[in-house]
Each structure stands twice: as structure tokens, then as C-alpha cells.
Design an enzyme around this catalytic site. Sequence first.
Site, PDB file in Angstrom:
ATOM      1  N   GLY A  17       1.021  -1.204   0.145  1.00  0.00           N
ATOM      2  CA  GLY A  17      -0.092  -0.017  -0.064  1.00  0.00           C
ATOM      3  C   GLY A  17       0.816   1.436  -0.108  1.00  0.00           C
ATOM      4  O   GLY A  17       1.983   1.219  -0.374  1.00  0.00           O
ATOM      5  N   GLY A  19       2.253   3.132   2.316  1.00  0.00           N
ATOM      6  CA  GLY A  19       3.603   3.145   3.093  1.00  0.00           C
ATOM      7  C   GLY A  19       4.652   2.443   2.322  1.00  0.00           C
ATOM      8  O   GLY A  19       5.690   2.888   2.331  1.00  0.00           O
ATOM      9  N   THR A  20       4.161   1.147   1.933  1.00  0.00           N
ATOM     10  CA  THR A  20       5.159   0.256   1.158  1.00  0.00           C
ATOM     11  C   THR A  20       5.798   0.804  -0.199  1.00  0.00           C
ATOM     12  O   THR A  20       6.851   1.043  -0.404  1.00  0.00           O
ATOM     13  CB  THR A  20       4.392  -1.075   0.593  1.00  0.00           C
ATOM     14  OG1 THR A  20       3.993  -1.378   1.870  1.00  0.00           O
ATOM     15  CG2 THR A  20       5.475  -1.810  -0.023  1.00  0.00           C
ATOM     16  N   THR A  46      -3.620  -2.996  -1.498  1.00  0.00           N
ATOM     17  CA  THR A  46      -4.132  -2.363  -0.139  1.00  0.00           C
ATOM     18  C   THR A  46      -5.753  -2.449  -0.144  1.00  0.00           C
ATOM     19  O   THR A  46      -6.432  -2.272  -1.182  1.00  0.00           O
ATOM     20  CB  THR A  46      -3.543  -1.146  -0.141  1.00  0.00           C
ATOM     21  OG1 THR A  46      -4.149  -0.424   1.039  1.00  0.00           O
ATOM     22  CG2 THR A  46      -4.011  -0.137  -1.309  1.00  0.00           C
ATOM     23  N   ASP A  48      -7.171  -0.230   1.826  1.00  0.00           N
ATOM     24  CA  ASP A  48      -7.401   1.361   1.952  1.00  0.00           C
ATOM     25  C   ASP A  48      -7.680   1.989   0.709  1.00  0.00           C
ATOM     26  O   ASP A  48      -8.390   3.048   0.869  1.00  0.00           O
ATOM     27  CB  ASP A  48      -6.280   2.034   2.806  1.00  0.00           C
ATOM     28  CG  ASP A  48      -6.222   1.636   4.260  1.00  0.00           C
ATOM     29  OD1 ASP A  48      -7.238   1.286   4.596  1.00  0.00           O
ATOM     30  OD2 ASP A  48      -5.023   1.274   4.695  1.00  0.00           O
ATOM     31  N   GLY A  92      -9.391  -0.200   8.146  1.00  0.00           N
ATOM     32  CA  GLY A  92      -8.783   0.792   7.122  1.00  0.00           C
ATOM     33  C   GLY A  92      -7.844   1.753   7.818  1.00  0.00           C
ATOM     34  O   GLY A  92      -8.257   2.112   9.048  1.00  0.00           O
ATOM     35  N   ARG A  93      -7.069   2.338   7.179  1.00  0.00           N
ATOM     36  CA  ARG A  93      -6.223   3.507   7.908  1.00  0.00           C
ATOM     37  C   ARG A  93      -7.090   4.699   8.199  1.00  0.00           C
ATOM     38  O   ARG A  93      -6.960   5.432   9.080  1.00  0.00           O
ATOM     39  CB  ARG A  93      -4.981   3.764   6.693  1.00  0.00           C
ATOM     40  CG  ARG A  93      -4.144   4.730   7.634  1.00  0.00           C
ATOM     41  CD  ARG A  93      -2.779   5.323   6.529  1.00  0.00           C
ATOM     42  NE  ARG A  93      -2.128   4.001   6.241  1.00  0.00           N
ATOM     43  CZ  ARG A  93      -1.143   4.243   5.459  1.00  0.00           C
ATOM     44  NH1 ARG A  93      -0.815   5.140   4.696  1.00  0.00           N
ATOM     45  NH2 ARG A  93      -0.471   3.052   5.104  1.00  0.00           N
TER      46      ARG A  93
END
Length: 98
Positions: A17, A19-20, A46, A48, A92-93
Site C-alpha cells: 500500500g 507506506g510500502t 491495499t 485502503d 482501514g487506515r
Amino acid sequence: IDRTEELGINMLFIVGGDGTHAAAGKLDEEAERRGLKMVVAGIPKTIDNDIKLMDRTFGFETAVQEGVRAIKVAKVEAKSAANCVGVVKLMGRHSGFL
């Protein structure tokens, strides 16, 4: 980057996602700074659905399908008894992405 250079890796695929993909960008910048001929390719996955420039990610579709299933089950349970309430919490974030 040191280890990829030692192993002779010239192509790196990153699956994840937001961050990755931010980390993948840093790896790419470092490889370029060192003058390495290495490609860093990002594959969006992801729940999100928060990766810029992407309409949908394949993790998102699965998460939505499972969320819908959970909501339907909670509705059946809530209707099965008087004064019953069904609660479903989706992860979810950020609120609204899923």
C-alpha cells in the site's frame, strides 16, 4: 540496497500500500544516487485504496466484498431477536476508504 547490490539484483518488485510504496520510492532514490542500474516497480495492493493515481487496487475489491458479506450477516442476526443490534467494524487506515 547494499544486499541487492551484493546479490546482483537489478529488478525489485514491491507489493503493498501507500507506506510500502513510499519506502519503494526511497529505495529507488538511493539506487539512483549510487548509480546502480536497478528498477524498482510498485504493485498496488491495499484494502485502503489510498495509493495516489490509482482508481482501485485488488486488495480493495476483496475487502469490500468481505465487508458487504459481514454487513449482511449482521443484519440477519440483528433482525432475529427483539431489540437486537448488529455491529460491524471494518478496518482501514482512514475513515471512508473502505
